[in-house]
Design an enzyme around this catalytic site. Sequence first.
Site, mmCIF file in Angstrom:
data_model
loop_
_atom_site.group_PDB
_atom_site.id
_atom_site.type_symbol
_atom_site.label_atom_id
_atom_site.label_comp_id
_atom_site.label_asym_id
_atom_site.label_seq_id
_atom_site.Cartn_x
_atom_site.Cartn_y
_atom_site.Cartn_z
ATOM 1 N N LYS A 190 -4.119 -6.855 0.729
ATOM 2 C CA LYS A 190 -3.576 -6.618 2.064
ATOM 3 C C LYS A 190 -4.255 -7.557 3.072
ATOM 4 C CE LYS A 190 -2.752 -2.520 4.835
ATOM 5 N NZ LYS A 190 -1.886 -1.357 4.718
ATOM 6 N N ARG B 273 3.976 2.554 -4.278
ATOM 7 C CA ARG B 273 2.871 2.133 -5.142
ATOM 8 C C ARG B 273 3.467 1.493 -6.387
ATOM 9 N NH1 ARG B 273 0.651 2.586 -1.171
ATOM 10 N NH2 ARG B 273 -0.803 4.165 -0.449
ATOM 11 N N ARG C 136 -1.400 4.065 9.215
ATOM 12 C CA ARG C 136 -0.418 5.150 9.195
ATOM 13 C C ARG C 136 -1.093 6.445 8.769
ATOM 14 N NH1 ARG C 136 4.925 4.216 6.476
ATOM 15 N NH2 ARG C 136 3.780 3.757 4.567
HETATM 16 P P1 ATP Z 1 1.140 2.263 2.751
HETATM 17 O O1 ATP Z 1 1.008 3.745 2.926
HETATM 18 O O2 ATP Z 1 2.160 1.635 3.615
HETATM 19 O O3 ATP Z 1 1.239 1.838 1.340
HETATM 20 P P2 ATP Z 1 -1.666 1.746 3.202
HETATM 21 O O4 ATP Z 1 -2.168 2.770 2.262
HETATM 22 O O5 ATP Z 1 -2.162 0.365 2.964
HETATM 23 O O6 ATP Z 1 -0.137 1.556 3.281
HETATM 24 P P3 ATP Z 1 -1.914 1.699 6.118
HETATM 25 O O7 ATP Z 1 -1.760 2.849 7.018
HETATM 26 O O8 ATP Z 1 -0.931 0.593 6.211
HETATM 27 O O9 ATP Z 1 -1.997 2.288 4.657
HETATM 28 O O10 ATP Z 1 -3.354 1.070 6.331
HETATM 29 C C1 ATP Z 1 -4.524 1.841 6.231
HETATM 30 C C2 ATP Z 1 -5.254 1.508 4.934
HETATM 31 O O11 ATP Z 1 -5.525 0.115 4.879
HETATM 32 C C3 ATP Z 1 -6.617 2.170 4.856
HETATM 33 O O12 ATP Z 1 -6.514 3.432 4.273
HETATM 34 C C4 ATP Z 1 -7.434 1.193 4.013
HETATM 35 O O13 ATP Z 1 -7.214 1.439 2.641
HETATM 36 C C5 ATP Z 1 -6.807 -0.142 4.322
HETATM 37 N N1 ATP Z 1 -7.560 -0.929 5.353
HETATM 38 C C6 ATP Z 1 -8.303 -0.493 6.396
HETATM 39 N N2 ATP Z 1 -8.762 -1.534 7.114
HETATM 40 C C7 ATP Z 1 -8.287 -2.652 6.512
HETATM 41 C C8 ATP Z 1 -8.417 -4.032 6.784
HETATM 42 N N3 ATP Z 1 -9.086 -4.510 7.828
HETATM 43 N N4 ATP Z 1 -7.796 -4.884 5.925
HETATM 44 C C9 ATP Z 1 -7.084 -4.459 4.879
HETATM 45 N N5 ATP Z 1 -6.927 -3.162 4.570
HETATM 46 C C10 ATP Z 1 -7.522 -2.261 5.386
#
Ligand code: ATP
Length: 317
Positions: A179, A312, A114
């Site tokens: 995650k 968070r 996102r």
């Molecule tokens: P949210 O804003 O919903 O709390 P988020 O910060 O996890 O979610 P997303 O857009 O869902 O953001 O996912 C992108 C983020 O996930 C990246 O910024 C990185 O921190 C993490 N990420 C990137 N690749 C992977 C992966 N293969 N497995 C797990 N996490 C990942």
Amino acid sequence: MLSLLNLLKDGRFHSGQDLGAALGISRSAIWKQLQHLEAELGLSIHKVRGRGYQLAAPLMLLDPLKIAGAPPFWPITLLDSIDSTNAEALRAVSRGQSAPFLVLAERQLSGRGRRGRKWVSPFAENLYYSLVLRIDGGMRQLEGLSLVVGLAVMKALRKLGVAGAGLKWPNDVLVGNKKIAGILLELVGDPADVCHVVLGIGINVNMQSADEVDQQWTSMRLESGQMCDRNILVAELSEQLQSFICRQQAEGFKVLRAEWEANHLWQGRTVSLIAGVNQIDGVVLGIDNQGAIRLMVEGEEKVFSGGELSLRLRDES
Ligand code: ATP
């Protein structure tokens, strides 16, 4: 290049002569392709004089025959490498490909999360999956859709041995605080009339190390201790998606609300809701019939929704 990889994927030694004979090319062409595989795909290949070549670890590649033979029989585009499966799916929509259809890739060069964040997508280790649907029932058909995708991913993971998979609003799938999958919905067209929605799903399957991921993460293999066949995961995920989406489209998100809340890992937790530079602190009460988050903020229930919001944890409650 992938034909060579198909010969090497068993993780055994193969002589340059045998590989050359199987592919009808010279040994020096094999050598070049091996170097390409290492440099381009980040694979490690043992080269031992007198024995030949061996992948450092066996690989299980996606197999279009195995995938296409399983329900729900969506047409599939399977790519070795692409910028992002969501980007390719959107291009296919603009070329006029009729939905539903599925785009899969062995790796993504610019996998996206996102708000332009990066999704780390190494070759042949994980699942990069984009399903395109045509929505012509207006906004109601889109209500809670990204949460529904989370439920389907969670169910597929549990069925394949990740018992601890759970949800984090709006659409992360976690094991504990780590995650394991990310979901990105992208939409083209008029949501009030006819539009296409791309359900982008990244699942960490056999990945065991990833220095670039800057938050806690895990994979199916790290959780179960076993290598997972991604072809089986595709089949399971597609089946779960079809069944959950059918229910959501027919009866509305409200019929899935209780199930979603029962699997929300942060139910009752104290959180911060981040919206750009703004932050609201509260306790998670649950979600509403449209999939919006309900928080208790200073003694009052408040409801929030929108694609730009992130939760968070504030405590270790
Ligand atoms: P949210 O804003 O919903 O709390 P988020 O910060 O996890 O979610 P997303 O857009 O869902 O953001 O996912 C992108 C983020 O996930 C990246 O910024 C990185 O921190 C993490 N990420 C990137 N690749 C992977 C992966 N293969 N497995 C797990 N996490 C990942």
